[in-house]
Scaffold this active site. Structure first.
Site, PDB file in Angstrom:
ATOM      1  N   HIS A 322       0.592  -0.853  -0.042  1.00 42.34           N
ATOM      2  CA  HIS A 322       0.207  -0.557   0.320  1.00 42.34           C
ATOM      3  C   HIS A 322       0.548   1.290   0.109  1.00 42.34           C
ATOM      4  O   HIS A 322       0.398   2.754  -0.607  1.00 42.34           O
ATOM      5  CB  HIS A 322      -1.006   0.130   1.284  1.00 42.34           C
ATOM      6  N   SER A 438     -12.576   5.134   3.680  1.00 38.90           N
ATOM      7  CA  SER A 438     -11.230   5.705   2.674  1.00 38.90           C
ATOM      8  C   SER A 438     -11.986   6.551   1.499  1.00 38.90           C
ATOM      9  O   SER A 438     -12.600   5.760   0.944  1.00 38.90           O
ATOM     10  CB  SER A 438     -10.726   4.796   1.787  1.00 38.90           C
TER      11      SER A 438
END
Length: 608
Positions: A322, A438
């Site tokens: 990520h 998110s």
């Protein structure tokens, strides 16, 4: 460019997010600290941040701090940071054979890479009004507008070009473990693919000397050779090291390099991507989630920008690291690979592999291991196995409605899903806790993500009405509570997408204070600040024709990781948890909450 929000807006938004989590006394204390910060040290830091941002117009204020946050984290990347998205099966069932799908997806991935590097990949654009902007005419016109002002032309028709600066890290990239802070490494000159099978490492070139892709039949031949290799699994599988604490792994990597493995590691790090071929079929969705989220560490290299994983029955997925990038970049890649491999497959079930000498083309990597490395691998395996053993993954599909019905009722589908999570947690644990959703800020140069804070005074009030005070409210009252939540959530989502959240701003001010060697301002020492950033419910959503489901681990040991998708006529949820929480029960509560919300929206009376 990503705007730096006004400090007063950030403080107001921060206090709004704290309100449902605190009692009156706690809130008063937090409010005092917040206003003192806003007038004092916070103001100074904010002005410095704005000045710094004005001097760095080539990037965004969050870029440096955000990379640092990921790269300085010492926890293992697997389960803590890496996420997965699994592909839908190929609509033509005979193409779901492991060798055929691995060949077709590899070829499509290389096509994507070559298109991107040649500058021919269509820009990623978010169309608010696709009828006007997603047309051949618009594309023709905008092509002739100089790039310095073409974005403005797009804005005029409500089309928002998205930042694509992360895409180059998709290929030939790896996160290298280093003491204190990892490094991102990319070598665009490398021409080979890394294939893992049964814990063994293989590499072969997929690009020739002239920069052209190998014939698909040759790639097929090499993959067939690897799939039929009956070498035993290594006694000490190297993949486990990438599941370790980053400092531990950094020291072991140093040992590996000093022990004569430099060339082999270089091959691993610079490979175009990692193709992981598993030797078992997928049993069900839970097994699929476990396989794609962590699988067997012997057959993964979690530090690669992504692992393309293909099981024995052709089920495919992506596990991605990520730090280098966010879901939007991976999703674009995944959409293109799915579309290309299913609509223009390079090989068919009738295709014959080329008659080439794969034993010469394919190199099996051998690693020289001393006792310290063997011990390191053994320990990493024990830790990994114990962590995986304690992880639960559970799924539901709510079939009684989805996006279509919710839009008819004029409520936001995302708001309803988030409200259901709040209601479920209240039903199960009788409290409202820090929740994270998110949101991409890719509409801005070097944007990353911003946090939406779905737990609000509105969701708290609505959840309490449904869970604790059902008999006191009429169906109409409950409907208006849902609408209220939907409006507020819509506002939060819009603000976050426009870079007007509060989380990244406060994060950057804290980062700035520490980088200047200042004492941590009192505001950040408030327990309420720590609690808000201990995200017990961490959520992320995506919907795509290519993706079957996605998921990630809980971000705290007493939390839930919730991957969800709201489709036209159903809603799916994939929940991860550790023993401190009961994910199965949480999902049952989510199901009950969705049922109640949908019934109320349909005008039905519900029983407790």
């Amino acid at each position: 460019r990503l705007p730096v929000p006004k400090l007063e807006d950030t403080i107001t938004r921060y206090l709004n997010a704290q309100k449902p989590l605190l009692n009156d006394d706690e809130f008063r204390k937090t409010e005092e600290l917040a206003h003192a910060f806003e007038k004092g040290i916070g103001r100074e830091l904010h002005e410095q941040l704005v000045a710094q941002d004005n001097q760095n117009k080539h990037t965004s204020y969050i870029t440096g701090p955000w990379f640092d946050m990921y790269l300085k984290a010492r926890e293992p990347v697997v389960l803590n940071f890496n996420a997965f998205m699994s592909f839908n099966p190929d609509p033509k069932s005979e193409y779901n054979d492991q060798l055929i799908r691995a060949t077709n997806m590899t070829v499509s991935a290389i096509r994507f890479m070559k298109t991107f590097r040649a500058g021919y990949l269509e820009p990623e654009v978010f169309h608010l009004n696709p009828e006007k902007s997603d047309t051949e005419l618009f594309k023709k016109i905008i092509r002739f507008v100089p790039s310095s002002i073409s974005w403005f032309g797009a804005y005029m028709v409500n089309a928002y070009p998205l930042d694509m600066s992360q895409y180059f890290r998709l290929f030939n990239s790896t996160r290298l473990p280093k003491l204190n802070k990892d490094e991102l490494y990319t070598d665009e000159k490398a021409k080979h693919l890394l294939v893992l099978r049964n814990g063994n490492f293989y590499v072969f070139d997929v690009i020739d000397r002239d920069g052209n892709m190998l014939k698909p039949s040759e790639i097929q031949a090499h993959l067939k050779y690897i799939l039929s290799d009956n070498s035993p699994a290594p006694a000490f599988p190297l993949g486990y090291l990438t599941s370790e604490n980053r400092d531990t792994w950094a020291l072991l990597r140093k040992n590996l390099l000093e022990n004569g493995n430099e060339e082999a590691l270089q091959k691993v790090d610079s490979a175009m991507f990692c193709l992981s071929l598993d030797d078992f079929p997928i049993k069900d969705f839970v097994h699929l989630s476990h396989t794609m989220l962590h699988g067997d560490a012997a057959n993964r290299w979690y530090d690669k920008s992504f692992n393309l994983i293909i099981a024995k029955d052709g089920t495919a997925g992506i596990n991605f690291e990520h730090s280098w990038g966010d879901g939007v970049a991976v999703l674009r890649f995944q959409n293109e690979v799915f579309k290309d491999s299913t609509t223009s497959p390079a090989i068919s079930p009738q295709s014959q592999p080329a008659s080439v000498n794969s034993s010469r083309a394919v190199q099996k990597l051998d690693f020289k291991l001393n006792d310290a490395l063997k011990a390191g691998i053994t320990k990493a395996k024990q830790k990994f196995d114990a962590t995986v053993e304690s992880l639960s993954l559970n799924l539901i599909q709510f079939q009684e409605g989805g996006k279509e019905l919710l839009k008819q009722k004029k409520v936001s589908p995302d708001a309803v899903a988030q409200l259901a999570f709040q209601m479920a947690f209240l039903r199960q644990y009788d409290q409202t806790v820090a929740t994270y959703e998110s949101c991409s800020t890719a509409a801005f140069k070097h944007g990353r993500t911003e946090t939406i804070r779905p737990a609000s005074v509105h969701t708290k009030k609505c959840s309490e009405a449904f869970v604790k005070e059902l008999s006191k409210h009429s169906t109409e009252e409950l409907q208006s509570l849902i609408v209220e939540c939907s409006k507020y959530h819509g506002r939060l989502t819009k603000e976050a997408a426009m870079g007007q959240g509060f989380d990244r701003h406060l994060f950057s001010l804290r980062y700035l204070a520490l980088s200047k060697g200042l004492a941590l301002p009192e505001f950040y020492q408030d327990q309420a600040y720590a609690r808000l950033n201990h995200n017990i419910i961490s959520t992320s959503t995506l919907v795509s024709p290519a993706v079957q489901l996605g998921g990630f681990g809980p971000v705290v040991s007493d939390g839930f990781g919730v991957g969800y998708q709201v489709q036209d006529d159903w809603i799916g949820c994939n929940v991860s948890s550790y023993p401190a929480r009961n994910g199965k029960e949480f999902l049952q509560c989510i199901y009950k909450s969705l049922e109640d919300i949908f019934n109320v929206l349909k005008g039905k009376k519900i029983g407790s």
